[in-house]
Scaffold this motif. Structure first.
Motif, PDB file in Angstrom:
ATOM      1  N   PRO A  46      15.947   9.304  -5.837  1.00 24.21           N
ATOM      2  CA  PRO A  46      14.862   8.412  -6.286  1.00 24.21           C
ATOM      3  C   PRO A  46      15.226   6.945  -6.073  1.00 24.21           C
ATOM      4  O   PRO A  46      16.358   6.552  -6.328  1.00 24.21           O
ATOM      5  CB  PRO A  46      14.754   8.738  -7.781  1.00 24.21           C
ATOM      6  N   ILE A  47      14.239   6.154  -5.622  1.00 25.40           N
ATOM      7  CA  ILE A  47      14.495   4.718  -5.417  1.00 25.40           C
ATOM      8  C   ILE A  47      13.476   3.880  -6.190  1.00 25.40           C
ATOM      9  O   ILE A  47      13.259   2.723  -5.882  1.00 25.40           O
ATOM     10  CB  ILE A  47      14.486   4.349  -3.904  1.00 25.40           C
ATOM     11  N   VAL A  48      12.828   4.485  -7.178  1.00 29.35           N
ATOM     12  CA  VAL A  48      11.895   3.742  -8.033  1.00 29.35           C
ATOM     13  C   VAL A  48      12.307   3.950  -9.494  1.00 29.35           C
ATOM     14  O   VAL A  48      13.036   4.883  -9.816  1.00 29.35           O
ATOM     15  CB  VAL A  48      10.426   4.203  -7.847  1.00 29.35           C
ATOM     16  N   ALA A  49      11.823   3.054 -10.363  1.00 31.01           N
ATOM     17  CA  ALA A  49      12.177   3.145 -11.783  1.00 31.01           C
ATOM     18  C   ALA A  49      10.912   3.051 -12.629  1.00 31.01           C
ATOM     19  O   ALA A  49       9.834   2.671 -12.138  1.00 31.01           O
ATOM     20  CB  ALA A  49      13.127   2.015 -12.144  1.00 31.01           C
ATOM     21  N   ARG A  50      11.048   3.389 -13.892  1.00 35.37           N
ATOM     22  CA  ARG A  50       9.936   3.358 -14.847  1.00 35.37           C
ATOM     23  C   ARG A  50       9.249   1.991 -14.845  1.00 35.37           C
ATOM     24  O   ARG A  50       9.913   0.969 -14.732  1.00 35.37           O
ATOM     25  CB  ARG A  50      10.507   3.684 -16.235  1.00 35.37           C
ATOM     26  N   LYS A  51       7.956   2.005 -14.977  1.00 37.21           N
ATOM     27  CA  LYS A  51       7.077   0.811 -15.021  1.00 37.21           C
ATOM     28  C   LYS A  51       6.888   0.133 -13.661  1.00 37.21           C
ATOM     29  O   LYS A  51       6.191  -0.860 -13.568  1.00 37.21           O
ATOM     30  CB  LYS A  51       7.587  -0.210 -16.039  1.00 37.21           C
ATOM     31  N   GLN A  52       7.543   0.636 -12.615  1.00 37.84           N
ATOM     32  CA  GLN A  52       7.383   0.027 -11.281  1.00 37.84           C
ATOM     33  C   GLN A  52       6.016   0.370 -10.697  1.00 37.84           C
ATOM     34  O   GLN A  52       5.546   1.499 -10.827  1.00 37.84           O
ATOM     35  CB  GLN A  52       8.501   0.545 -10.368  1.00 37.84           C
ATOM     36  N   LYS A  53       5.363  -0.636 -10.103  1.00 38.26           N
ATOM     37  CA  LYS A  53       4.083  -0.392  -9.417  1.00 38.26           C
ATOM     38  C   LYS A  53       4.374   0.176  -8.027  1.00 38.26           C
ATOM     39  O   LYS A  53       5.281  -0.311  -7.344  1.00 38.26           O
ATOM     40  CB  LYS A  53       3.305  -1.704  -9.235  1.00 38.26           C
ATOM     41  N   VAL A  54       3.613   1.185  -7.646  1.00 41.31           N
ATOM     42  CA  VAL A  54       3.785   1.747  -6.298  1.00 41.31           C
ATOM     43  C   VAL A  54       2.419   1.876  -5.627  1.00 41.31           C
ATOM     44  O   VAL A  54       1.399   2.062  -6.295  1.00 41.31           O
ATOM     45  CB  VAL A  54       4.472   3.143  -6.318  1.00 41.31           C
ATOM     46  N   MET A  55       2.443   1.757  -4.313  1.00 42.27           N
ATOM     47  CA  MET A  55       1.226   1.940  -3.511  1.00 42.27           C
ATOM     48  C   MET A  55       1.272   3.325  -2.882  1.00 42.27           C
ATOM     49  O   MET A  55       2.356   3.821  -2.542  1.00 42.27           O
ATOM     50  CB  MET A  55       1.172   0.908  -2.377  1.00 42.27           C
ATOM     51  N   ARG A  56       0.082   3.917  -2.706  1.00 53.25           N
ATOM     52  CA  ARG A  56       0.011   5.205  -1.990  1.00 53.25           C
ATOM     53  C   ARG A  56       0.685   5.047  -0.635  1.00 53.25           C
ATOM     54  O   ARG A  56       0.336   4.120   0.125  1.00 53.25           O
ATOM     55  CB  ARG A  56      -1.470   5.582  -1.840  1.00 53.25           C
ATOM     56  N   GLY A  57       1.659   5.905  -0.368  1.00 54.00           N
ATOM     57  CA  GLY A  57       2.372   5.840   0.918  1.00 54.00           C
ATOM     58  C   GLY A  57       3.754   5.213   0.804  1.00 54.00           C
ATOM     59  O   GLY A  57       4.565   5.357   1.717  1.00 54.00           O
ATOM     60  N   ASP A  58       4.044   4.525  -0.320  1.00 60.18           N
ATOM     61  CA  ASP A  58       5.388   3.949  -0.483  1.00 60.18           C
ATOM     62  C   ASP A  58       6.429   5.058  -0.585  1.00 60.18           C
ATOM     63  O   ASP A  58       6.169   6.099  -1.204  1.00 60.18           O
ATOM     64  CB  ASP A  58       5.475   3.136  -1.788  1.00 60.18           C
ATOM     65  N   CYS A  59       7.620   4.789  -0.043  1.00 57.13           N
ATOM     66  CA  CYS A  59       8.715   5.764  -0.200  1.00 57.13           C
ATOM     67  C   CYS A  59       9.256   5.659  -1.631  1.00 57.13           C
ATOM     68  O   CYS A  59       9.531   4.560  -2.113  1.00 57.13           O
ATOM     69  CB  CYS A  59       9.812   5.465   0.828  1.00 57.13           C
ATOM     70  N   ILE A  60       9.372   6.793  -2.303  1.00 52.45           N
ATOM     71  CA  ILE A  60       9.910   6.794  -3.673  1.00 52.45           C
ATOM     72  C   ILE A  60      11.196   7.626  -3.770  1.00 52.45           C
ATOM     73  O   ILE A  60      11.865   7.612  -4.788  1.00 52.45           O
ATOM     74  CB  ILE A  60       8.871   7.325  -4.698  1.00 52.45           C
ATOM     75  N   GLY A  61      11.518   8.325  -2.693  1.00 53.92           N
ATOM     76  CA  GLY A  61      12.751   9.120  -2.677  1.00 53.92           C
ATOM     77  C   GLY A  61      13.297   9.176  -1.260  1.00 53.92           C
ATOM     78  O   GLY A  61      12.579   9.520  -0.331  1.00 53.92           O
ATOM     79  N   GLU A  62      14.580   8.804  -1.108  1.00 51.24           N
ATOM     80  CA  GLU A  62      15.175   8.746   0.230  1.00 51.24           C
ATOM     81  C   GLU A  62      15.986  10.005   0.525  1.00 51.24           C
ATOM     82  O   GLU A  62      16.644  10.532  -0.379  1.00 51.24           O
ATOM     83  CB  GLU A  62      16.143   7.568   0.314  1.00 51.24           C
ATOM     84  N   ALA A  63      15.961  10.403   1.781  1.00 52.86           N
ATOM     85  CA  ALA A  63      16.757  11.577   2.194  1.00 52.86           C
ATOM     86  C   ALA A  63      18.135  11.117   2.637  1.00 52.86           C
ATOM     87  O   ALA A  63      18.583  11.386   3.747  1.00 52.86           O
ATOM     88  CB  ALA A  63      16.042  12.317   3.312  1.00 52.86           C
ATOM     89  N   VAL A  64      18.790  10.377   1.750  1.00 58.50           N
ATOM     90  CA  VAL A  64      20.102   9.805   2.071  1.00 58.50           C
ATOM     91  C   VAL A  64      21.023  10.010   0.876  1.00 58.50           C
ATOM     92  O   VAL A  64      20.587   9.890  -0.264  1.00 58.50           O
ATOM     93  CB  VAL A  64      19.956   8.280   2.355  1.00 58.50           C
TER      94      VAL A  64
END
Ligand code: SF4
Ligand code: SF4
Length: 453
Positions: A46-64
């Protein structure tokens, strides 16, 4: 009529008429729960945290992991909104997994996808890169990362691309609707995948109970005048026609040997929905965000084909489909032959979810089974010529490790054998237990309960 030669079953009523005439409806819930594990391999980070605004299509989890690619796929926000939490949540296959819960912004503007300049002539490596970044996995249920499947090992060449539009599981009609409503996107996807593979032959396999879809595709092909020109091939309506090896045999006459892959006989198979996802990734850099699935069975009040953001909960889909009949006896994710029973409804739709079935008692086989009566029907039904009766007898006797010679490892769990068994033996369950014992090296058994004797 094209088909595979060995085994298989035909259904008296495949129940597809419940939804095959129903156009795909769009539904966006107030909240989505997006698991970070939706592919074979390691979960995304996961690369996002609670209360963070996200747009449809943003990456929220990296395959790294540790700066190194895991071989998995990234995960994207399927709605615009605010992250409520990143936490362990129920999962349709893994019991639970880490997931990102996003509250949908009801006032968010529709996402606009800009066209990539020169998208049709991008180099092969760039196309593969965009498919990888889009998080595409096999949408026929395999959930294998598509960019990895398309990257052939050094020295391996294929000459034929098969698009799988067979959709042989009873009840399911979402691929049928996709073919009818998105035929141009399917063809564009086929063309781009063929370019990546460097093949000149494209076959689209469709069962004959979807002749209307075949007609729509043929008309679309005539209008496109593209090279290579795909050929639509109608196959006999016969389960498991949509399994890769059976479809290859039906369309090309080539037989994939045990333990080998389609590429070893020069063929690549991709599901029609995967082809559309590849087209959207290459033309618009659009990640895989939505899932088209069939919601059917006599237990759901309004059977439909729906397109939902990935992460939509089954319970929200139930509400959208009018609710559940009080005599609903079983809920299955996937089709009735290869799907899995669900024990709860707060489970999210993931990339590989092709159907949700709500079945009443008359649609479900009785659970109580008897001893094998050596009728041989399972042997006739098995498309691989395996011996599921023997696997079940040995496993029942606590000798699961002794079943390899009956074909345990080759079995792809199509369920044809169990479907025809007059003793209602849970043959796939026996086979799964035997496979598990090979992994652990321990003998397992599945003793018949007293009421089954
Ligand atoms: S589940 Fe396995 S053993 Fe049974 S018919 Fe299918 S491939 Fe054969
Ligand atoms: S179909 Fe059932 S009863 Fe008949 S041989 Fe197979 S396992 Fe035994």
């Amino acid at each position: 009529m094209n088909t595979f030669l060995r085994g298989g079953v035909s259904f008296f009523d495949d129940q597809k008429s419940q939804t095959s005439h129903k156009p795909i409806e769009r539904f966006v819930p107030k909240e989505v729960t997006i698991p970070l594990s939706q592919h074979l391999g390691e979960p995304a980070r996961p690369i996002v945290a609670r209360k963070q605004k996200v747009m449809r299509g943003d990456c929220i989890g990296e395959a790294v992991s540790g700066g190194v690619t895991t071989g998995g796929t990234p995960i994207h926000a399927s709605v615009t909104g605010t992250v409520k939490r990143v936490a362990l949540q129920p999962h349709p296959l893994l019991v639970e997994s880490l997931a990102v819960v996003i509250e949908t912004d009801p006032n968010a503007a529709e996402t606009v996808w800009e066209e990539v300049p020169g998208w049709m002539d991008l180099p092969k490596g760039k196309m593969l890169e965009q498919i990888a970044s889009a998080g595409i996995v096999g949408l026929g249920g395999a959930q294998f990362p598509t960019y990895r499947k398309l990257k052939l090992p050094e020295g391996v060449k294929v000459d034929t691309l098969i698009l799988n539009g067979a959709e042989c599981e009873p009840y399911l009609t979402s691929d049928h609707r996709l073919l009818l409503e998105m035929s141009l996107e399917v063809l564009q996807g086929a063309k781009l995948i063929a370019k990546i593979l460097g093949v000149s032959k494209i076959l689209i396999g469709i069962e004959e109970n979807k002749k209307d879809a075949a007609d729509v595709l043929r008309i679309a092909i005539t209008k496109q005048h593209t090279s290579p020109s795909p050929k639509v091939v109608l196959c006999q309506t016969r389960y498991p026609q949509g399994s890769e090896k059976q479809l290859i045999e039906a369309l090309t006459g080539r037989v994939v040997p045990p333990g080998k892959l389609p590429m070893h006989v020069g063929v690549m198979v991709q599901n029609v929905a995967t082809a559309v996802a590849c087209y959207q990734a290459i033309r618009y850099r659009r990640p895989l965000l939505d899932r088209i699935l069939t919601v059917s069975g006599k237990g759901i009040l309004e059977p439909k084909n729906v397109s939902v953001p990935i992460g939509t909960l089954v319970s929200d889909i139930v509400t959208f489909c009018g609710g559940i009949h009080q005599r609903t006896n079983k809920v299955i994710v996937g089709g009735p032959m290869m799907g899995r029973a669900l024990g709860r409804l707060d489970i999210p739709v993931i990339k590989g979810t092709g159907g949700l079935l709500f079945l009443r008692a008359e649609e479900v086989r009785k659970e109580i089974y008897g001893p094998c009566i050596s009728c041989g029907r399972c042997l006739e039904a098995c498309p691989l010529g395996l011996e599921p009766n023997q696997i079940s007898i040995y496993t029942e006797a606590g000798r699961s490790l002794d079943t390899e010679s009956f074909g345990t490892k080759e079995c792809f769990e199509c369920g044809s054998c169990a479907y025809v068994c007059p003793a209602v033996r849970p043959l796939v369950q026996f086979i799964q237990i035997a496979k598990k014992s090979f992994q652990t090296g321990s003998q397992f058994g599945l003793a018949r309960p007293e009421q089954n004797l």
